[in-house]
Motif scaffolding. Structure first.
Motif, short mmCIF file in Angstrom:
data_model
loop_
_atom_site.label_atom_id
_atom_site.label_comp_id
_atom_site.label_asym_id
_atom_site.label_seq_id
_atom_site.Cartn_x
_atom_site.Cartn_y
_atom_site.Cartn_z
N ILE A 143 0.85 -1.20 0.00
CA ILE A 143 0.00 0.00 0.00
C ILE A 143 0.88 1.25 0.00
CG2 ILE A 143 -1.76 1.31 1.26
CD1 ILE A 143 -2.56 -1.40 2.56
N LYS A 148 -2.40 1.86 -3.05
CA LYS A 148 -3.72 1.29 -2.79
C LYS A 148 -3.60 -0.23 -2.75
CE LYS A 148 -4.97 1.32 -7.70
NZ LYS A 148 -5.96 1.76 -8.71
N THR A 169 -8.03 -0.39 0.71
CA THR A 169 -7.15 0.62 1.30
C THR A 169 -6.61 1.59 0.25
OG1 THR A 169 -5.21 -0.81 1.05
CG2 THR A 169 -6.40 -0.95 3.13
#
Length: 340
Positions: A143, A148, A169
């Protein structure tokens, strides 16, 4: 122009504080214009003293209308965002780059059982199953590097049990990590139940002593169970994805293809009995083939399922009976001729 009535007290307070404290004050107030509109101004009031007496006030007015409007818009946006976050059905959290929780909404408390303060004392490692800490840390690093990520994770609840969730996320501009997750326990159970059901059905299909064939909507083979492998001498790997007459041309004359097409149109016809001989495997005999449409939950036909019975022994027995009857009739005829 005049000061807005609601802000007149600011003028008095600013003058009093300026004189008493001999310091610069910067009040913000609204000024009404002749056309009835008003603007926000920031006034810098600087007192001038001589011999400890106030002799003058120097002031600078700065139009801050647009700035105030922007601040109000930002505040409304933040309040709206906060309300959305707090009332979301999804569990929402924010962590720093060390994986420590700095914000969690109400849904997190409902999902996991921890209070917001308890969550702020935890990191992602604290909520990870022991055997998956390394995997989850690698995902967290992904991430931070890619911005992401989406995956499924198990999270430790306050009662000591783990709950399955899907996790979405994104890396925020300030370097924090935003995440939202949702309980997928029911979905996982449904998937497990479906897998077990498919396994159960597969075991039945593979062990049943009759041929099971499944065709797709183009009448290409999707299932060719072990009984069919034994009966035909051809393994499923050579059959799946093929059209019937590619391997068994005799099915056309036997009427099987016609019955398959009718089943695909929703019709149910009687079983077809026919002899077969397969040159590639030298297998031969008699079979009885019956086909039924496969329908989805909307009642639409999406394929055909066929059941095949090996009737070779029955046909041989019928042939023996016919031959015996023929011989008996012949003997009776010869007996009648002898007597006469």
């Amino acid at each position: 122009s005049r000061v807005h009535p609601d802000d007149l007290h600011l003028v008095d307070e600013s003058f009093e504080n300026t004189v008493r404290q001999k310091a610069t004050f910067i009040p913000e107030m609204r000024i009404i214009f002749p056309d009835g509109t008003f603007k926000w101004f920031q006034t810098n009031i600087v007192p001038i003293f001589q011999d400890n007496k106030l002799v003058a006030l120097h002031g600078i007015n700065l139009d801050i209308t647009e700035r105030n409007q922007a601040e109000r818009d930002l505040q409304k946006s933040e309040e709206k965002f906060s309300s959305i976050m707090e009332n979301s059905a999804d569990a929402i959290f924010v962590t720093n780059q060390q994986g420590k929780y700095v914000y969690t909404n109400k849904a997190v408390s409902v999902l996991l059982g921890y209070t917001e303060d308890e969550m702020k004392s935890k990191t992602i490692i604290d909520l990870s199953p022991p055997g998956k800490v390394g995997e989850y840390l690698e995902f967290f690093k992904k991430i931070l590097s890619e911005g992401k990520g989406f995956t499924e994770v198990e999270l430790l609840k306050k009662d000591g049990n783990f709950i399955s969730t899907d996790l979405n996320t994104v890396l925020l501009p300030d370097g924090m990590v935003y995440g939202s997750c949702r309980d997928i326990t029911d979905r996982k159970k449904a998937e497990t139940d479906l897998a077990e059901s498919l396994q159960f059905n597969s075991q039945i299909i593979n062990s049943i002593q009759e041929g099971i064939i499944v065709y797709d909507c183009n009448l290409k083979y999707k299932v060719w169970n072990p009984f069919m492998e034994e009966l035909s001498g051809i393994p499923a790997s050579q059959v799946l994805g093929k059209y019937p007459t590619e391997l068994f041309p005799f099915l056309e004359d036997a009427g099987v293809i016609e019955n398959l097409k009718k089943a695909l149109n929703g019709e149910v016809k009687d079983a077809v009995d026919f002899p077969f001989h397969i040159p590639n495997s030298e297998k031969s005999g008699w079979t009885s083939d019956k086909n039924m449409p496969i329908r989805n939950i909307n009642g639409e036909t999406i394929g055909v399922i066929g059941t095949v019975y090996d009737i070779t022994e029955r046909k041989r027995a019928e042939q023996i009976i016919k031959e015996s009857e023929r011989i008996l009739l012949q003997l009776n005829a010869d007996k009648d001729r002898f007597i006469s």
